[in-house]
Design a protein around this motif. Structure first.
Motif, mmCIF file in Angstrom:
data_model
loop_
_atom_site.group_PDB
_atom_site.id
_atom_site.type_symbol
_atom_site.label_atom_id
_atom_site.label_comp_id
_atom_site.label_asym_id
_atom_site.label_seq_id
_atom_site.Cartn_x
_atom_site.Cartn_y
_atom_site.Cartn_z
ATOM 1 N N ALA A 187 -9.203 9.340 3.512
ATOM 2 C CA ALA A 187 -9.789 10.257 4.491
ATOM 3 C C ALA A 187 -10.233 11.558 3.825
ATOM 4 O O ALA A 187 -11.326 12.073 4.104
ATOM 5 C CB ALA A 187 -8.775 10.542 5.596
ATOM 6 N N PHE A 188 -9.418 12.096 2.919
ATOM 7 C CA PHE A 188 -9.780 13.327 2.207
ATOM 8 C C PHE A 188 -11.009 13.103 1.329
ATOM 9 O O PHE A 188 -11.917 13.945 1.299
ATOM 10 C CB PHE A 188 -8.599 13.785 1.351
ATOM 11 C CG PHE A 188 -8.928 14.917 0.422
ATOM 12 C CD1 PHE A 188 -8.973 16.217 0.877
ATOM 13 C CD2 PHE A 188 -9.219 14.666 -0.918
ATOM 14 C CE1 PHE A 188 -9.294 17.262 0.021
ATOM 15 C CE2 PHE A 188 -9.532 15.704 -1.781
ATOM 16 C CZ PHE A 188 -9.567 17.005 -1.303
ATOM 17 N N THR A 189 -11.055 11.978 0.637
ATOM 18 C CA THR A 189 -12.171 11.702 -0.271
ATOM 19 C C THR A 189 -13.478 11.543 0.489
ATOM 20 O O THR A 189 -14.512 12.116 0.114
ATOM 21 C CB THR A 189 -11.879 10.429 -1.085
ATOM 22 O OG1 THR A 189 -10.633 10.587 -1.773
ATOM 23 C CG2 THR A 189 -12.975 10.191 -2.104
ATOM 24 N N GLU A 190 -13.462 10.794 1.561
ATOM 25 C CA GLU A 190 -14.697 10.564 2.324
ATOM 26 C C GLU A 190 -15.146 11.813 3.066
ATOM 27 O O GLU A 190 -16.337 11.965 3.354
ATOM 28 C CB GLU A 190 -14.486 9.410 3.295
ATOM 29 C CG GLU A 190 -14.352 8.059 2.608
ATOM 30 C CD GLU A 190 -14.288 6.920 3.595
ATOM 31 O OE1 GLU A 190 -13.916 7.185 4.766
ATOM 32 O OE2 GLU A 190 -14.583 5.766 3.206
ATOM 33 N N ALA A 191 -14.220 12.727 3.380
ATOM 34 C CA ALA A 191 -14.596 13.960 4.063
ATOM 35 C C ALA A 191 -15.243 14.967 3.116
ATOM 36 O O ALA A 191 -15.999 15.844 3.556
ATOM 37 C CB ALA A 191 -13.377 14.578 4.728
ATOM 38 N N ASN A 192 -14.959 14.863 1.837
ATOM 39 C CA ASN A 192 -15.449 15.864 0.889
ATOM 40 C C ASN A 192 -16.485 15.324 -0.092
ATOM 41 O O ASN A 192 -17.179 16.118 -0.726
ATOM 42 C CB ASN A 192 -14.271 16.438 0.094
ATOM 43 C CG ASN A 192 -13.346 17.272 0.941
ATOM 44 O OD1 ASN A 192 -13.587 18.449 1.177
ATOM 45 N ND2 ASN A 192 -12.262 16.669 1.430
ATOM 46 N N PHE A 193 -16.586 14.019 -0.272
ATOM 47 C CA PHE A 193 -17.511 13.443 -1.242
ATOM 48 C C PHE A 193 -18.251 12.259 -0.619
ATOM 49 O O PHE A 193 -17.822 11.706 0.395
ATOM 50 C CB PHE A 193 -16.761 12.964 -2.501
ATOM 51 C CG PHE A 193 -16.006 14.044 -3.214
ATOM 52 C CD1 PHE A 193 -16.636 14.872 -4.123
ATOM 53 C CD2 PHE A 193 -14.651 14.240 -2.968
ATOM 54 C CE1 PHE A 193 -15.932 15.872 -4.780
ATOM 55 C CE2 PHE A 193 -13.942 15.236 -3.621
ATOM 56 C CZ PHE A 193 -14.585 16.051 -4.525
ATOM 57 N N THR A 194 -19.346 11.913 -1.274
ATOM 58 C CA THR A 194 -20.087 10.705 -0.898
ATOM 59 C C THR A 194 -19.570 9.543 -1.735
ATOM 60 O O THR A 194 -19.653 9.571 -2.966
ATOM 61 C CB THR A 194 -21.592 10.891 -1.144
ATOM 62 O OG1 THR A 194 -22.064 12.000 -0.380
ATOM 63 C CG2 THR A 194 -22.353 9.642 -0.735
ATOM 64 N N VAL A 195 -19.026 8.545 -1.071
ATOM 65 C CA VAL A 195 -18.442 7.393 -1.756
ATOM 66 C C VAL A 195 -19.418 6.218 -1.650
ATOM 67 O O VAL A 195 -19.768 5.786 -0.549
ATOM 68 C CB VAL A 195 -17.079 7.005 -1.148
ATOM 69 C CG1 VAL A 195 -16.475 5.831 -1.907
ATOM 70 C CG2 VAL A 195 -16.130 8.194 -1.173
ATOM 71 N N LYS A 196 -19.865 5.714 -2.793
ATOM 72 C CA LYS A 196 -20.826 4.614 -2.820
ATOM 73 C C LYS A 196 -20.131 3.255 -2.699
ATOM 74 O O LYS A 196 -20.469 2.443 -1.836
ATOM 75 C CB LYS A 196 -21.641 4.675 -4.114
ATOM 76 C CG LYS A 196 -22.758 3.657 -4.182
ATOM 77 C CD LYS A 196 -23.554 3.818 -5.481
ATOM 78 C CE LYS A 196 -24.666 2.782 -5.553
ATOM 79 N NZ LYS A 196 -25.434 2.905 -6.823
ATOM 80 N N ASN A 197 -19.185 2.990 -3.581
ATOM 81 C CA ASN A 197 -18.453 1.723 -3.568
ATOM 82 C C ASN A 197 -16.959 1.998 -3.575
ATOM 83 O O ASN A 197 -16.479 2.792 -4.389
ATOM 84 C CB ASN A 197 -18.815 0.871 -4.797
ATOM 85 C CG ASN A 197 -20.279 0.499 -4.822
ATOM 86 O OD1 ASN A 197 -20.848 0.081 -3.823
ATOM 87 N ND2 ASN A 197 -20.908 0.668 -5.975
ATOM 88 N N ARG A 198 -16.241 1.348 -2.685
ATOM 89 C CA ARG A 198 -14.798 1.513 -2.652
ATOM 90 C C ARG A 198 -14.133 0.153 -2.491
ATOM 91 O O ARG A 198 -14.659 -0.753 -1.845
ATOM 92 C CB ARG A 198 -14.359 2.429 -1.522
ATOM 93 C CG ARG A 198 -14.714 1.908 -0.134
ATOM 94 C CD ARG A 198 -14.074 2.740 0.933
ATOM 95 N NE ARG A 198 -14.318 2.182 2.258
ATOM 96 C CZ ARG A 198 -13.720 2.597 3.360
ATOM 97 N NH1 ARG A 198 -12.845 3.581 3.287
ATOM 98 N NH2 ARG A 198 -13.989 2.035 4.518
ATOM 99 N N ASP A 199 -12.958 0.037 -3.105
ATOM 100 C CA ASP A 199 -12.193 -1.207 -3.062
ATOM 101 C C ASP A 199 -10.716 -0.846 -3.153
ATOM 102 O O ASP A 199 -10.193 -0.617 -4.246
ATOM 103 C CB ASP A 199 -12.614 -2.143 -4.202
ATOM 104 C CG ASP A 199 -11.889 -3.476 -4.158
ATOM 105 O OD1 ASP A 199 -11.311 -3.798 -3.096
ATOM 106 O OD2 ASP A 199 -11.881 -4.181 -5.175
ATOM 107 N N LEU A 200 -10.060 -0.745 -2.015
ATOM 108 C CA LEU A 200 -8.678 -0.289 -1.946
ATOM 109 C C LEU A 200 -7.810 -1.358 -1.292
ATOM 110 O O LEU A 200 -8.211 -1.968 -0.296
ATOM 111 C CB LEU A 200 -8.573 1.013 -1.140
ATOM 112 C CG LEU A 200 -9.523 2.147 -1.543
ATOM 113 C CD1 LEU A 200 -9.404 3.305 -0.585
ATOM 114 C CD2 LEU A 200 -9.236 2.607 -2.958
ATOM 115 N N SER A 201 -6.650 -1.562 -1.845
ATOM 116 C CA SER A 201 -5.743 -2.550 -1.267
ATOM 117 C C SER A 201 -4.311 -2.251 -1.677
ATOM 118 O O SER A 201 -4.057 -1.716 -2.760
ATOM 119 C CB SER A 201 -6.122 -3.967 -1.718
ATOM 120 O OG SER A 201 -5.892 -4.131 -3.096
#
Length: 243
Positions: free
Chosen positions: A153-167
């Motif tokens: 949530a912090f990352t997407e609120a402050n930066f533009t994220v192109k590709n993400r893969d979290l698990s």
């Protein structure tokens, strides 16, 4: 005609450099960590060092140690006393510190623009949680999910994220967590220059103004007030000694 072709080639080169992306990437897994920098499509590994770079660094360190040992062995009278570097000019009225204070609002604005311009190209995180105690493993697995959601949530609120893969996964067969993480960010040369140029222009303007007019009015007043306070203290000290 030849001049037109040359001009067209120059324009294309400028556009190519302007849209060139600069960036950095870092990662970690069970084998260790790594750090790379990006210039366009090319990647340069900063860590871990290759064997050739390690040998060069070791040879340089050995040469430096030999020179230091040689200087230590020389007689003391042949040595020149080193000149001490001071920050007098930086902290004097109208110095670099005063200029930095004047540029603080511009620097804050620049930091905000950089935050919006930097793009996270890759954000990959895979966590497999495991502990000897199944109850603790399940509890910490839930906590790990909460931390991961807050980070996302912090990352997407402050930066533009192109590709993400979290698990995050739970494995009762392993006795310690396993983490694999990778992140890469970049910014184009044109964006970087457009953000840095206003602050750089303001700094150059401030330096020119200080060369023409001397110390700033605010710093001069502060310096005068300090000198006046010091004079009052000295006068008070003299009167009390006479009494």
């Amino acid at each position: 005609m030849i001049g037109l072709v040359i001009l067209l080639v120059l324009v294309l080169l400028v556009l190519a450099v302007a849209f060139l992306r600069l960036g950095a990437a870092a990662g970690y897994d069970e084998t260790g960590g790594w750090v790379k920098v990006r210039v366009g499509p090319a990647w340069l590994t900063l860590y871990p060092l290759s064997e050739e770079k390690k040998r060069k660094r070791e040879a340089k360190a050995e040469k430096k140690a030999a020179k230091k040992k040689k200087r230590t062995a020389e007689p003391q009278e042949n040595k020149k006393t080193p000149r001490r570097k001071t920050l007098k000019n930086a902290f004097s009225p109208g110095g670099a510190l005063d200029l930095a204070l004047d540029l603080l609002p511009k620097l804050k604005e620049m930091a905000g623009d950089l935050r919006h311009a930097i793009r996270i190209d890759t954000l990959s995180l895979h966590l497999v949680w495991g502990e000897p105690d199944p109850a603790d493993a399940a509890m910490h697995y839930g906590q790990a999910w909460g931390v991961l959601e807050a980070l996302l949530a912090f990352t997407e609120a402050n930066f533009t994220v192109k590709n993400r893969d979290l698990s995050v996964a739970l494995d009762y067969q392993i006795e310690s967590p396993r983490l694999t993480v990778e992140a890469a960010c970049s910014i184009s040369v044109a964006q970087l220059l457009s953000i840095l140029w206003p602050t750089l222009k303001e700094a150059i303007r401030g330096l020119r103004k200080r060369k023409k007019t001397g110390p700033s009015q605010r710093t001069t007043k502060q310096h005068a007030a300090a000198m006046a306070a010091q004079g009052k203290e000295e006068t008070h000290g003299k009167e009390s000694s006479c009494q």
